[in-house]
Enzyme design. Structure first.
Site, PDB file in Angstrom:
ATOM      1  N   GLU A 209      82.533  -3.796  65.056  1.00 22.00           N
ATOM      2  CA  GLU A 209      81.481  -3.018  64.415  1.00 22.00           C
ATOM      3  C   GLU A 209      81.555  -3.168  62.900  1.00 22.00           C
ATOM      4  OE1 GLU A 209      82.505   0.721  66.130  1.00 22.00           O
ATOM      5  OE2 GLU A 209      84.070   1.143  64.659  1.00 22.00           O
ATOM      6  N   LYS A 211      82.085  -2.671  59.052  1.00 20.18           N
ATOM      7  CA  LYS A 211      82.950  -1.874  58.165  1.00 20.18           C
ATOM      8  C   LYS A 211      82.133  -1.533  56.933  1.00 20.18           C
ATOM      9  CE  LYS A 211      87.287  -1.338  55.813  1.00 20.18           C
ATOM     10  NZ  LYS A 211      86.604  -0.408  54.898  1.00 20.18           N
ATOM     11  N   ARG A 216      84.652   8.471  54.499  1.00 22.07           N
ATOM     12  CA  ARG A 216      85.032   8.907  55.846  1.00 22.07           C
ATOM     13  C   ARG A 216      84.679  10.384  56.039  1.00 22.07           C
ATOM     14  NH1 ARG A 216      89.427   6.615  58.962  1.00 22.07           N
ATOM     15  NH2 ARG A 216      89.264   7.418  61.090  1.00 22.07           N
ATOM     16  N   ARG A 231      88.219  12.630  54.723  1.00 21.27           N
ATOM     17  CA  ARG A 231      89.396  11.996  55.323  1.00 21.27           C
ATOM     18  C   ARG A 231      90.681  12.741  54.974  1.00 21.27           C
ATOM     19  NH1 ARG A 231      90.350   6.318  54.302  1.00 21.27           N
ATOM     20  NH2 ARG A 231      92.515   6.792  54.737  1.00 21.27           N
ATOM     21  N   GLU A 260      81.476   7.407  59.036  1.00 18.58           N
ATOM     22  CA  GLU A 260      81.299   7.175  57.608  1.00 18.58           C
ATOM     23  C   GLU A 260      79.951   7.747  57.204  1.00 18.58           C
ATOM     24  OE1 GLU A 260      83.047   5.047  55.272  1.00 18.58           O
ATOM     25  OE2 GLU A 260      84.732   4.777  56.651  1.00 18.58           O
ATOM     26  N   PHE A 298      81.440   6.315  64.501  1.00 19.54           N
ATOM     27  CA  PHE A 298      82.088   5.229  65.243  1.00 19.54           C
ATOM     28  C   PHE A 298      83.100   5.713  66.271  1.00 19.54           C
ATOM     29  CE2 PHE A 298      84.216   5.353  60.985  1.00 19.54           C
ATOM     30  CZ  PHE A 298      85.439   5.889  61.379  1.00 19.54           C
ATOM     31  N   ARG A 367      99.488   3.322  59.990  1.00 20.55           N
ATOM     32  CA  ARG A 367      98.483   2.293  60.265  1.00 20.55           C
ATOM     33  C   ARG A 367      99.020   1.376  61.359  1.00 20.55           C
ATOM     34  NH1 ARG A 367      94.728   2.130  56.006  1.00 20.55           N
ATOM     35  NH2 ARG A 367      95.400   3.300  54.176  1.00 20.55           N
ATOM     36  N   LYS A 373      90.870  -4.370  60.238  1.00 18.15           N
ATOM     37  CA  LYS A 373      89.705  -4.511  59.361  1.00 18.15           C
ATOM     38  C   LYS A 373      89.676  -5.907  58.760  1.00 18.15           C
ATOM     39  CE  LYS A 373      92.217  -1.963  55.748  1.00 18.15           C
ATOM     40  NZ  LYS A 373      92.200  -0.765  54.872  1.00 18.15           N
TER      41      LYS A 373
END
Length: 508
Positions: A209, A211, A216, A231, A260, A298, A367, A373
């Site tokens: 999808e 970016k 966020r 975020r 987003e 998303f 992460r 990404k």
């Protein structure tokens, strides 16, 4: 427990680079704390007041001039109580009683304790990397599995509350945390991939999808009640009425969505990031208030009474498609041509694509590799440590930035380079004023600042270097933008910088 015990532990944390030693130090403090002391001591040692902002600035503290106590006597509970009292002193005429309360508190603190309190109240102790070390320490002190602590932290969004549960009730108490409508959870994060081919190879069964270059958001709806969070879990509901109305109109009764939001031009292209972020604060600027935000969702974490955190992404995406409608982020499940999606995203003015494992569950914190990404330009989010006064056209402005990467073991940011490129006249003026507000010290050429601003830096990679303590230096770095939506704990680590090392580059 005395405040001096926390101050001593903080000093020990600063004196070592060993993650194992940091965890052991923190675990020892947690075991020694009484139940009512756990929340404030966790906050103190991660640089976050339980009370949040208490209305006290650097200048007020710098001008106190209180003679320190000769011996430590303040307890953690007393300090926490005093900070709660100070936070409650608000409104017209609050300056004098707030200053008097600070005088009383600082008059009972030793010199070391005063320095610690100043750094704590001004945010200088705030190092998000230390949160990760504290999570490990909570698991060690409570003798519970680390993944159980991480999940509870994700769901509670509050490390002090997680620590109290772990230390007083163990794994059973941690297991009581659930996704709660109206209480934000920590967001899942992505890792960078070197290329689209690498990302697709890592996830043969993937969702690809766009970016987007937006901010966020996490939205919660329970009936007609809607909350919108950033975020960093800051609530912005009152600033984004159009998002509230949009979520209220979705075809569901309750929902939690991750996504987003962007401000768009008339032709549908994204406006500069700073314009989107301007809507997140209270403002009297009519032009800013008139700037409408468009959400792109998303992920779906809850829908009509069913929590979906532990469902695989393929199921969460199916739920998302039922509810998001035109506000679904562009993308495809197992696309035949991922390269086309990347090209389309870039052509629309976005950053690239996300490649997500369809079998992955939603997990916050570190992460991981479940979300990758892919961006056209390589960037890192780094912490501003200092700036040098400019020359020529930039005389009178703070220009050349000193940049630091996050220490994953909870230490201070590690300097990895400097840059003055990419700074517009507007940014130069803004940062010159801002840096002097968060100044720590200065010499004839440089103003050193508290490490609290995150800036996105474009670079050609890194090279081996003995000039900086991390052993690497940025190559051809330039400023893309500041990231007010990120805390220093969201910055990229020194390991991420080292991962960009360009082979064959000579040491500088």
């Amino acid at each position: 427990m005395l405040l001096a015990d926390a101050v001593q532990a903080s000093a020990a944390l600063s004196a070592t680079r060993s993650r194992k030693t940091k965890i052991a130090t923190l675990a020892e403090v947690l075991r020694a704390a009484a139940p009512e002391e756990l929340a404030p001591v966790v906050g103190f040692l991660t640089g976050q007041l339980v009370q949040g902002r208490i209305g006290v600035g650097w200048r007020t503290l710098a001008e106190l001039g209180v003679t320190p106590a000769s011996e430590p006597a303040l307890t953690i509970a007393e300090v926490d109580s005093r900070l709660t009292d100070i936070a409650g002193i608000t409104g017209s005429g609050s300056g004098k009683p707030r200053t008097e309360a600070l005088h009383e508190l600082f008059g009972r603190a030793t010199e070391d304790e005063q320095r610690f309190l100043v750094r704590l109240m001004t945010g200088e102790l705030r190092q998000g990397a230390l949160e990760g070390v504290m999570v490990d320490a909570v698991a060690a002190a409570a003798e519970v599995p680390l993944d159980v602590v991480r999940r509870a932290f994700m769901l509670s969004g509050r490390l002090p509350a997680t620590a109290v549960a772990a230390m007083t009730g163990g794994a059973a108490a941690l297991g009581e945390f659930r996704l709660e409508l109206g209480r934000p959870i920590r967001p899942m994060l992505a890792s960078p991939a070197e290329s689209l081919a690498e990302a697709v190879a890592a996830h043969p069964s993937a969702l690809v999808e766009y970016k987007m270059d937006g901010a966020r958001i996490q939205v919660h709806r329970d009936g007609d009640e809607v909350h919108v969070y950033t975020r960093t879990l800051r609530e912005i509901t009152g600033s984004v009425a159009e998002l509230v109305e949009l979520v209220r109109a979705l075809p569901c009764t309750s929902v939690v969505l991750d996504g987003e939001t962007l401000a768009l031009t008339d032709d549908g292209r994204p406006r500069p990031f700073q314009e989107t972020m301007s809507r997140f604060g209270s403002t009297r600027d009519e032009q800013v208030r008139a700037l409408l935000l468009r959400p792109y969702f998303f992920d779906c974490l809850h829908l009509d009474g069913e929590d979906l955190l532990d469902a695989p992404l393929r199921e969460r995406n199916a739920a998302l498609r039922k509810v998001a409608g035109e506000h679904l982020i562009p993308g495809e499940v197992e696309p035949a041509d991922p390269a086309r999606l990347l090209a389309d995203s870039l052509a629309a003015g976005h950053e690239g694509v996300m490649v997500k494992d369809l079998d992955s569950v939603y997990a916050a914190g570190r992460r991981g590799s479940a979300w990758l990404k892919v961006k056209q330009v390589h960037t890192l989010d780094l912490v501003v440590l200092a700036a040098e006064w400019g020359h020529g056209r930039r005389t009178g402005y703070l220009s050349n930035l000193h940049l630091g990467a996050r220490d994953p073991d909870g230490g201070p940011p590690i300097m990895v380079g400097k840059t003055f490129k990419g700074l517009t006249d507007e940014l130069l003026a803004w940062q010159t004023e801002k840096f002097q507000q968060i100044e720590r010290e200065r010499d004839d050429w440089t103003v050193h600042v508290r490490p609290e601003l995150v800036v996105e830096i474009e670079l050609d990679g890194a090279q081996v270097s003995t000039r900086y303590p991390g052993g690497v230096a940025l190559r051809f770095a330039r400023v893309v933008r500041y990231r007010p939506d990120k805390d220093p704990g969201d910055a990229d680590t020194i390991d991420a910088v080292r991962a960009t090392l360009v082979s064959g580059t000579p040491p500088s």
